[in-house]
Write an enzyme that holds these catalytic residues in place. Structure first.
Site, PDB file in Angstrom:
ATOM      1  N   HIS A 380       9.807   0.744   4.010  1.00 39.95           N
ATOM      2  CA  HIS A 380       9.289   2.077   3.700  1.00 39.95           C
ATOM      3  C   HIS A 380       8.794   2.160   2.256  1.00 39.95           C
ATOM      4  CE1 HIS A 380       9.388   6.597   4.017  1.00 39.95           C
ATOM      5  NE2 HIS A 380       9.514   6.464   2.701  1.00 39.95           N
ATOM      6  N   GLU A 381       9.650   1.778   1.310  1.00 37.90           N
ATOM      7  CA  GLU A 381       9.280   1.897  -0.100  1.00 37.90           C
ATOM      8  C   GLU A 381       8.163   0.924  -0.479  1.00 37.90           C
ATOM      9  OE1 GLU A 381      10.119   4.397  -1.604  1.00 37.90           O
ATOM     10  OE2 GLU A 381      11.879   5.058  -0.450  1.00 37.90           O
ATOM     11  N   HIS A 384       4.842   2.624   0.038  1.00 41.97           N
ATOM     12  CA  HIS A 384       4.436   3.402  -1.134  1.00 41.97           C
ATOM     13  C   HIS A 384       3.905   2.486  -2.236  1.00 41.97           C
ATOM     14  CE1 HIS A 384       5.962   7.147   0.364  1.00 41.97           C
ATOM     15  NE2 HIS A 384       7.224   6.763   0.382  1.00 41.97           N
ATOM     16  N   HIS A 387       0.500   1.113  -1.533  1.00 46.20           N
ATOM     17  CA  HIS A 387      -0.475   2.192  -1.670  1.00 46.20           C
ATOM     18  C   HIS A 387      -0.837   2.372  -3.147  1.00 46.20           C
ATOM     19  CE1 HIS A 387      -1.672   6.442  -0.019  1.00 46.20           C
ATOM     20  NE2 HIS A 387      -2.672   5.830  -0.632  1.00 46.20           N
TER      21      HIS A 387
END
Length: 609
Positions: A380-381, A384, A387
Site C-alpha cells: 500500500h505505502e 504512494h 506515485h
C-alpha cells in the site's frame, strides 16, 4: 547507515549546518516572493517569475518540514526533535502567511487577461496553467488579501487540535495490560492492537478491545472538544469562502464534488446486504454462538503464519511484477537504501504513511508486526511512494502534488495486485480460502468501513453547520447507530464500540476518509484491467501517475477508464466483492476445512457450511 530497517535522514541533511542554512535560504526566498506583491497584473513575466520563486521556496519548505517531521515521528518524546518540529512549523506558518497575497491578487485580474498571459507566455502555460485555471475556477471562493493573510496567521492554531490529539493519544495513553492464560502480561499499544484483534484466542481479543476503549471512554469529553473544535474551524472556513457546505469545500479541494461523495454513500447503502452476508458467513466460520465486534477482524481460516519483513519484501516484488521492471527497479532501490522505517518502537508515530520529499525521495513509515496485513501495508505505502516518485520526476513541485483523491488509488491498486498474486499462487485450499477471506476483509474495511466513517463526518458537520449543540454522548450515539446499520444484526454490538470514533485520527483531516472508499473502487477497476493484460494499460496507468496534480483528479482517473460520477463504476467494485464472497462460500461448501475453534484452541472442528 548500518541499520537497513530505519530511515537514513542523512539523505535529506547530513549535517546541522546544512539544515540551518536552508532555513536562512527559505527566509530569503520568502522575502523575494514578497517583492512581487502588487506587480502580478503588470505582465505574464511577473507571474512566471513569482511562480518560479514560489516553486523554489516550496522545495525548501518541503525538505525542511519533511526532515523535522520524520525525525519527530521516529521519537515523539525527543526534546530536540520536538523543538525543531515546532521551529519549522512556525516557519511554515510564516511562509503560508507571506505568500497568501498571490492567489487573491491573481483573482483580481480579469479572466480574459489571465487567459492572455497563458497564451503569450509558453513557459507559464507549460508549468503553471493548472494553478491559474484553478484560480479562475475558484474566484468566488477566494477572499480578500487581508482576510487570506489573517487566516494564514491562524494556521498554527487551526492545526493545534490535531497536534494535541496526536501527542495525547500517542505518548500519554498507557493502556491496561492484558493477560494470557499462563498469567503472562502483554502490553497493549496502538501499534500492536491490530495484531491482538486477529489473535486466535477470543480472550486476548476481548481483553485488548476492552483495554483500548477503556481510555477512549475515560477521555471522551476531552477528545470531543478537540474534534469539535476542528469541525467548527472547518465549517467556519467553508462559510467564509462562500461554499454551500464544508463538504462542498472539501470535495472541491480534492478536484471532486459533493455528487461523488453522495453517490458513494448511496451505492454503499444499496449494497449493505453484501456486508451483512459476509459478517454472517464469518460468524459461521468462527463457529461462535455470539459474534462480537472484537471478532470482526479475525480470519477464521488463517493459519497465523508469521511473515518476516524480509520475506514480505520478496512477496511484494513478485506480486507487483505486472507493473513492469522499471517500476520494480525503483522499489528494490527503496528497500536497499533506507527509504523505510520498519518496526514499532517506543514513542514512534503509530500507523503507516508515505511522505514524498520532492528534492530527495519519498520515505515510508511502518510499524511492521510480521502479519499478512503488514505485508499488505508495505504494498500500500509503496503505491504512494511510486506515485510521488513518478510525479516528482515529471512535474514541477506545484504540479507534482496530487490530491488524496488520486493518491489512495495508487496505493490500493498495489494491495489488490498483492491479494490476487497470493490467491492465484496458493494450492492449499484452506490457505486459499483464508486469502480470499483476507481480501474480503480488506475491501470491507476500506470500502464499507471508510464509507461509514464518511457518513459519520457528514452527519457531524451538518449538525454543526445547523448550529446544533453536540456532546460526547451525541457523537457516540451517532456512531453507534451507524455501526448497527453497517454491520447488521448477526453480531453483538458491544457498548465499547461507540467510542471508536474517538480513536480515528483521520477525522482531524476533515472529509479525508471517503477517498479510501472511492480509492478502492477505482483501484478494483484499474487492477482488473492490469491483470487482464489490456494492451498498453500499464503504460497508460503510469502516465496517469506521472501527471501528478497537473490535471483535475476526476479527469486523471478518466485517463484510466474510471468515472467516479457513474454508478456503474461502484457496481464493478461490489460485483468484485460479491464474486470473492461466492468463491469463498463455494470453497467452504465443496471442501471440509479443518480449522481450530478459536474459543478453545485444543479442540478442532470439521465444517461444511
Amino acid at each position: 547507515m548500518n541499520n537497513i530497517y530505519e530511515w537514513d535522514l542523512n539523505h535529506i541533511y547530513d549535517e546541522k549546518e546544512s539544515f540551518e542554512n536552508d532555513i536562512k535560504l527559505l527566509e530569503k526566498k520568502i522575502e523575494e516572493i514578497i517583492n512581487f506583491k502588487g506587480k502580478l497584473a503588470l505582465g505574464s513575466n511577473y507571474v512566471l517569475d513569482c511562480y518560479n520563486n514560489l516553486a523554489n521556496a516550496l522545495e525548501l519548505e518541503e525538505k525542511l518540514y519533511g526532515y523535522v517531521m520524520l525525525k519527530y515521528h521516529k521519537n515523539m518524546s525527543d526534546v530536540d526533535s520536538i523543538k525543531d518540529y515546532k521551529k519549522i512549523e512556525t516557519l511554515a506558518s510564516k511562509f503560508s502567511e507571506k505568500i497568501s497575497f498571490i492567489t487573491p491578487e491573481l483573482s483580481k485580474i480579469e479572466d480574459e487577461k489571465l487567459e492572455r498571459f497563458l497564451d503569450e507566455n509558453e513557459e507559464l502555460k507549460k508549468e503553471y496553467e493548472k494553478s491559474i485555471k484553478d484560480i479562475i475556477k475558484e474566484k468566488k471562493h477566494i477572499l480578500t488579501e487581508e482576510i487570506e493573510e489573517v487566516l494564514a496567521k491562524y494556521y498554527e492554531i487551526f492545526a493545534a487540535s490535531e497536534n494535541v490529539y496526536d501527542i495525547f493519544t500517542c505518548t500519554e495513553f498507557d493502556f491496561p495490560n492484558i493477560k494470557e492464560d499462563s498469567g503472562k502480561e502483554l502490553k497493549v499499544t496502538a501499534g500492536v492492537y491490530s495484531k491482538y484483534m486477529t489473535d486466535k484466542d477470543v480472550k486476548i481479543r476481548k481483553q485488548a478491545f476492552e483495554s483500548m476503549y477503556s481510555l477512549y471512554k475515560r477521555h471522551e469529553n476531552s477528545i470531543t472538544e478537540l474534534y469539535l473544535s476542528r469541525v467548527k474551524e472547518n465549517v467556519i472556513s467553508a462559510k467564509l469562502r462562500k461554499y454551500k457546505s464544508s463538504l462542498e469545500a472539501a470535495t472541491s479541494k480534492d478536484d471532486s464534488n459533493v455528487y461523488v461523495y453522495e453517490t458513494l454513500l448511496e451505492q454503499v447503502e444499496k449494497n449493505l446486504h453484501l456486508n451483512h452476508e459476509y459478517i454472517s458467513l464469518k460468524k459461521k466460520m468462527l463457529n461462535l454462538d455470539e459474534m462480537h465486534m472484537y471478532d470482526v477482524y479475525v480470519n477464521p481460516l488463517n493459519i497465523n503464519e508469521e511473515i518476516s519483513y524480509d520475506k514480505g519484501k520478496k512477496i511484494v516484488l513478485k506480486a507487483l511484477k505486472p507493473m513492469g521492471e522499471d517500476y520494480l527497479k525503483v522499489i528494490k532501490y527503496a528497500f536497499e537504501n533506507n527509504w523505510l522505517d520498519v518496526y514499532e518502537k517506543d514513542n514512534k508515530m503509530n500507523g503507516g504513511y508515505s511522505m514524498g520529499i520532492y528534492t530527495v525521495h519519498p520515505y515510508i513509515l511502518l510499524n511492521y508486526m510480521d502479519s499478512l496485513r503488514d505485508v499488505s501495508t508495505v504494498a500500500h505505502e509503496l503505491g504512494h511512494t511510486m506515485h510521488s516518485y513518478f510525479a516528482s520526476k515529471e512535474q514541477n513541485i506545484i504540479n507534482a502534488n496530487y490530491t488524496i483523491m488520486v493518491a489512495e488509488v495508487a496505493s490500493t491498486v498495489n494491495e489488490i495486485l498483492l491479494a490476487n498474486y497470493l490467491i492465484e499462487n496458493e494450492n492449499d485450499l484452506n490457505k486459499k480460502a483464508a486469502l480470499i477471506n483476507e481480501q474480503l476483509d480488506t475491501i470491507r474495511a476500506t470500502l464499507y468501513r471508510q464509507a461509514m466513517f464518511a457518513e459519520f463526518e457528514k452527519i457531524v458537520h451538518s449538525k454543526v453547520e445547523n448550529e446544533e449543540a453536540l456532546t460526547s454522548n451525541n457523537l457516540s450515539q451517532i456512531y453507534l447507530n451507524l455501526v448497527k446499520k453497517y454491520f447488521g444484526n448477526k453480531l453483538v454490538i458491544d457498548e465499547e464500540i461507540k467510542y471508536e470514533w474517538a480513536r480515528i485520527p483521520h477525522f482531524y483531516r476533515c472529509f479525508y476518509v471517503y477517498k479510501y472508499a472511492t480509492g478502492i473502487t477505482a483501484a478494483i477497476v484499474i487492477a482488473s484491467n492490469i491483470l487482464q493484460g489490456k494492451e498498453g494499460y500499464v503504460e497508460k496507468y503510469i502516465n496517469m501517475l506521472s501527471k501528478g496534480g497537473s490535471l483535475d483528479s476526476l479527469e486523471l482517473l478518466k485517463m484510466v477508464d474510471v468515472d467516479l460520477e457513474k454508478e456503474e463504476t461502484y457496481e464493478k467494485a461490489f460485483e468484485y466483492f460479491e464474486k470473492n464472497l461466492k468463491e469463498l462460500e463455494k470453497l467452504l461448501n465443496k471442501f471440509k476445512i479443518l480449522f481450530k475453534h478459536f474459543t478453545n484452541k485444543t479442540q478442532t472442528y470439521y465444517i461444511n457450511i
